[in-house]
Design an enzyme around this catalytic site. Structure first.
Site, PDB file in Angstrom:
ATOM      1  CD  GLN A  64      -2.783  -1.517   0.408  1.00 42.45           C
ATOM      2  OE1 GLN A  64      -3.716  -0.717   0.316  1.00 42.45           O
ATOM      3  NE2 GLN A  64      -2.700  -2.601  -0.363  1.00 42.45           N
TER       4      GLN A  64
ATOM      5  CB  ALA B 128     -11.313   0.510   2.823  1.00 44.54           C
ATOM      6  CG  HIS B 129      -7.275   0.089  -0.120  1.00 41.08           C
ATOM      7  ND1 HIS B 129      -6.436  -0.994  -0.158  1.00 41.08           N
ATOM      8  CD2 HIS B 129      -8.444  -0.342  -0.643  1.00 41.08           C
ATOM      9  CE1 HIS B 129      -7.059  -2.023  -0.704  1.00 41.08           C
ATOM     10  NE2 HIS B 129      -8.278  -1.645  -1.004  1.00 41.08           N
ATOM     11  CG  ASN B 130      -6.775   3.526  -3.660  1.00 42.01           C
ATOM     12  OD1 ASN B 130      -6.193   2.490  -3.332  1.00 42.01           O
ATOM     13  ND2 ASN B 130      -6.152   4.563  -4.185  1.00 42.01           N
TER      14      ASN B 130
ATOM     15  CB  SER C 245     -11.978   1.441  -4.935  1.00 39.22           C
ATOM     16  OG  SER C 245     -10.588   1.209  -4.920  1.00 39.22           O
TER      17      SER C 245
END
Length: 330
Positions: A202, A243-245, A263
């Site tokens: 990440q 969460a990520h993105n 995402s």
């Protein structure tokens, strides 16, 4: 202890003063718990009948409600009692904890860090290499800011918060206790031999806009690449996972225990109720409302309200619930 006359409070609110009280107002309180000297508020017709039995000396009341003040009691009629009470709470807000020194001697500040004017850094804080703190940033004890992170002026970071490397935080933000910014996103894939899991690096970051408030024990993970982005004026409750993105537009609200998988994209003004979950790679367009406990598994058009698991249009879901209750009675 702060105290005000009813006239002074009305000066703050600019409402219509009805009746009068000789009592000094010493604080706000709920309608049922209020004592002499308290000011309460009535924002709905269902609470009007409780005013007669309340011990409060004054109340902030929606202007469209029919309420009589009573003997030695006062009402301040306003357009929106909830917003008016927020101003009263601000007037009675206690002072913040005191810093005896601007930078506590136990704080570790890297020699390359840039510390703006008027910053306060509490005991046992850690400020890493090339960190930039804007003017007036406040770090309460035991805050960690890792390398190459920038925090805009006037932001307040409460104890236990960790902001990882290379994050960008805007101006006027408030992060409550034990917030995590920039931890690794949750990325794993099965190994070629099928016997284990491979961690996906990440390497992205987190970008947070201005005037964002994040509640205690909430997490905003860094992007797998590029950045997880939270727009200006977003308000995030306690124990929320982003969460990520993920990308959040401006003025979004997320209530406690809700979560965004990787995402997810939110437009402006999206409201997500408590314990709701949003599936990865979905888009909730501007003005969407997600009911508490719902599970969103696909894109939602602008302005829609969805409920249930899986989440559907609120009117359709309510119809289904009514039909199920009827069937249960047969």
């Amino acid at each position: 202890m702060k105290s005000f006359t009813i006239a002074q409070i009305n000066t703050i609110l600019q409402g219509e003063l009805v009746g009068s009280t000789s009592e000094t107002i010493t604080g706000p309180e709920e309608l049922q718990k209020a004592k002499t000297g308290h000011i309460t508020f009535i924002g709905s017709s269902k609470y009007v009948s409780r005013w007669k039995d309340s011990k409060a000396s004054a109340a902030i009341v929606n202007a469209n409600l029919e309420v009589e003040p009573g003997e030695n009691r006062a009402l301040i009629k306003v357009k929106n009692a909830d917003l008016a009470m927020a101003k009263v709470l601000e007037a009675f807000e206690p002072e913040s904890p005191v810093f005896d020194t601007d930078i506590h001697p136990t704080a570790v500040v890297h020699e390359t860090a840039q510390i703006g004017e008027g910053c306060k850094i509490g005991a046992n804080c850690y400020i890493g290499k090339d960190v930039v703190l804007g003017d007036g940033v406040v770090l309460y004890p035991n805050v960690t800011i890792l390398d190459d992170t920038a925090i805009g002026k006037g932001s307040v970071i409460w104890s236990g918060t960790v902001i990882r490397e290379r994050c960008e935080i805007g101006q006027g933000c408030i992060f409550h206790n034990n917030v995590s910014i920039g931890a690794d996103g949750f990325g794993y894939r099965p190994s070629d031999d099928g016997r284990g899991l491979v961690k996906i690096p990440q390497i992205g970051t987190v970008i947070i806009g201005n005037d964002v408030e994040i509640g205690a024990n909430s997490c905003v993970d860094r992007g797998k690449f590029s950045a997880t982005i939270i727009g200006d004026n977003c308000k995030i409750d306690n124990q929320v996972q982003i969460a990520h993105n993920c990308i959040m537009g401006k003025s979004c609200i997320m209530a406690g225990h809700s979560g965004l998988a990787g995402s997810v994209t939110l437009g402006d003004g999206v409201i997500i109720g408590g314990s709701a979950s949003i599936k990865d790679h979905t888009t909730l367009h501007s003005g969407v409302t997600v009911g508490a406990g719902s599970g969103v598994v696909g894109d939602v058009a602008a302005g829609k309200t969805v409920l249930g698991y899986p989440a559907q249009d609120s009117r359709e879901m309510l119809k289904q619930w009514v039909m199920m209750r009827k069937l249960a009675k047969q």
